[in-house]
Design a protein around this motif. Structure first.
Motif, mmCIF file in Angstrom:
data_model
loop_
_atom_site.group_PDB
_atom_site.id
_atom_site.type_symbol
_atom_site.label_atom_id
_atom_site.label_comp_id
_atom_site.label_asym_id
_atom_site.label_seq_id
_atom_site.Cartn_x
_atom_site.Cartn_y
_atom_site.Cartn_z
ATOM 1 N N GLU A 1 0.807 -1.219 0.000
ATOM 2 C CA GLU A 1 0.000 0.000 0.000
ATOM 3 C C GLU A 1 0.842 1.271 0.000
ATOM 4 O OE1 GLU A 1 -2.443 0.591 3.518
ATOM 5 O OE2 GLU A 1 -0.973 -0.403 4.764
ATOM 6 N N ASP A 2 2.136 1.176 0.312
ATOM 7 C CA ASP A 2 2.987 2.367 0.331
ATOM 8 C C ASP A 2 3.792 2.556 -0.959
ATOM 9 O OD1 ASP A 2 4.747 0.276 0.675
ATOM 10 O OD2 ASP A 2 5.781 1.148 2.405
ATOM 11 N N VAL A 3 3.382 1.878 -2.051
ATOM 12 C CA VAL A 3 4.064 2.063 -3.338
ATOM 13 C C VAL A 3 3.899 3.530 -3.766
ATOM 14 C CG1 VAL A 3 2.101 1.358 -4.794
ATOM 15 C CG2 VAL A 3 4.409 1.085 -5.642
ATOM 16 N N PRO A 4 4.969 4.174 -4.263
ATOM 17 C CA PRO A 4 4.895 5.605 -4.597
ATOM 18 C C PRO A 4 3.921 5.913 -5.742
ATOM 19 C CG PRO A 4 7.180 4.868 -4.467
ATOM 20 C CD PRO A 4 6.321 3.643 -4.407
ATOM 21 N N VAL A 5 3.258 7.063 -5.645
ATOM 22 C CA VAL A 5 2.389 7.547 -6.721
ATOM 23 C C VAL A 5 3.240 7.717 -7.984
ATOM 24 C CG1 VAL A 5 1.000 9.508 -7.502
ATOM 25 C CG2 VAL A 5 0.779 8.673 -5.160
ATOM 26 N N GLY A 6 2.684 7.334 -9.128
ATOM 27 C CA GLY A 6 3.413 7.410 -10.392
ATOM 28 C C GLY A 6 4.099 6.120 -10.766
ATOM 29 N N SER A 7 4.142 5.159 -9.864
ATOM 30 C CA SER A 7 4.788 3.868 -10.141
ATOM 31 C C SER A 7 3.991 3.086 -11.176
ATOM 32 C CB SER A 7 4.894 3.028 -8.872
ATOM 33 O OG SER A 7 5.714 3.645 -7.920
ATOM 34 N N VAL A 8 4.699 2.371 -12.052
ATOM 35 C CA VAL A 8 4.063 1.439 -12.976
ATOM 36 C C VAL A 8 3.841 0.147 -12.211
ATOM 37 C CG1 VAL A 8 4.308 0.123 -15.104
ATOM 38 C CG2 VAL A 8 5.109 2.482 -15.016
ATOM 39 N N LEU A 9 2.576 -0.257 -12.084
ATOM 40 C CA LEU A 9 2.239 -1.454 -11.324
ATOM 41 C C LEU A 9 2.326 -2.718 -12.176
ATOM 42 C CD1 LEU A 9 -0.804 -0.075 -9.319
ATOM 43 C CD2 LEU A 9 1.617 -0.036 -8.715
ATOM 44 N N VAL A 10 1.902 -2.604 -13.430
ATOM 45 C CA VAL A 10 1.928 -3.737 -14.349
ATOM 46 C C VAL A 10 1.813 -3.187 -15.770
ATOM 47 C CG1 VAL A 10 -0.579 -4.113 -14.219
ATOM 48 C CG2 VAL A 10 0.906 -6.020 -14.855
ATOM 49 N N THR A 11 2.394 -3.897 -16.722
ATOM 50 C CA THR A 11 2.265 -3.532 -18.132
ATOM 51 C C THR A 11 1.655 -4.709 -18.876
ATOM 52 O OG1 THR A 11 4.170 -2.048 -18.031
ATOM 53 C CG2 THR A 11 3.481 -2.779 -20.213
ATOM 54 N N VAL A 12 0.516 -4.471 -19.513
ATOM 55 C CA VAL A 12 -0.132 -5.500 -20.327
ATOM 56 C C VAL A 12 0.426 -5.394 -21.744
ATOM 57 C CG1 VAL A 12 -2.222 -5.581 -18.917
ATOM 58 C CG2 VAL A 12 -2.113 -4.020 -20.855
#
Length: 176
Positions: free
Chosen positions: A64-75
């Motif tokens: 839950e503390d992943v930084p804003v703007g991070s790419v979480l996944v790429t399809v």
């Protein structure tokens, strides 16, 4: 140069397959006269393939503390066609109002990025549907499941209630 037959139902020609034809004509006279003409052939690709995702479902776990703007996944989807018909763009097909405020999808790259901070206590899982479409109207759909993992970010709550009980000093052991 010669002609090649492709598999029935689909042709894949490259520029080196056909660069041009040379037409030679001759008359039946004596002396025979001949003429030649170069014919340039351009083979255009038909939109005969749909995009295909590399996975039917993408699953990702993020703290839950992943930084804003991070790419979480790429399809990723591929289309075997050339040119406009082979160019794939991505869009959300199904997304809740809440999730649309949290996640952004890059239409060209297929990257899902974080728009605002996550909070495990607000939502621990999000299910999205992403569509890949080509320039000719064909498409494919995949599911994306984003699971938010809890981080120890809340202090413990301690409620103390006191109660006064008198215990005699000569009370037996274990008396409460």
């Amino acid at each position: 140069m010669g002609w090649r037959n492709a598999e029935a139902g689909d042709r894949r020609w490259t520029k080196s397959d056909i660069s041009g034809l040379l037409l030679r004509a001759s008359d039946g006279g004596d002396p025979a006269r001949t003429g030649t003409a170069r014919i340039r052939v351009t083979v255009l690709d038909a939109n005969d393939n749909a995009p295909v995702f590399s996975q039917a479902e993408y699953t990702v776990r993020v703290p839950e503390d992943v930084p804003v703007g991070s790419v979480l996944v790429t399809v990723t989807a591929m289309d075997a066609d050339d040119g406009l018909y082979g160019h794939v763009k991505y869009s959300f097909k199904k997304i809740t109002d809440k999730a649309s405020q949290i996640f952004k999808l890059d239409a060209e790259l297929g990257a899902i990025t974080l728009l605002r901070t996550l909070d495990f206590e607000e939502g621990d899982s999000y299910e999205l549907e992403v569509q890949a479409h080509d320039g000719g109207g064909f498409f494919d759909t995949t599911h994306v499941v984003i699971t938010v993992t809890d981080v120890n970010d809340n202090p413990p709550e301690l409620t103390v209630s006191s109660r006064l009980n008198e215990i005699s000093e000569d009370a037996p052991s274990g008396t409460v």
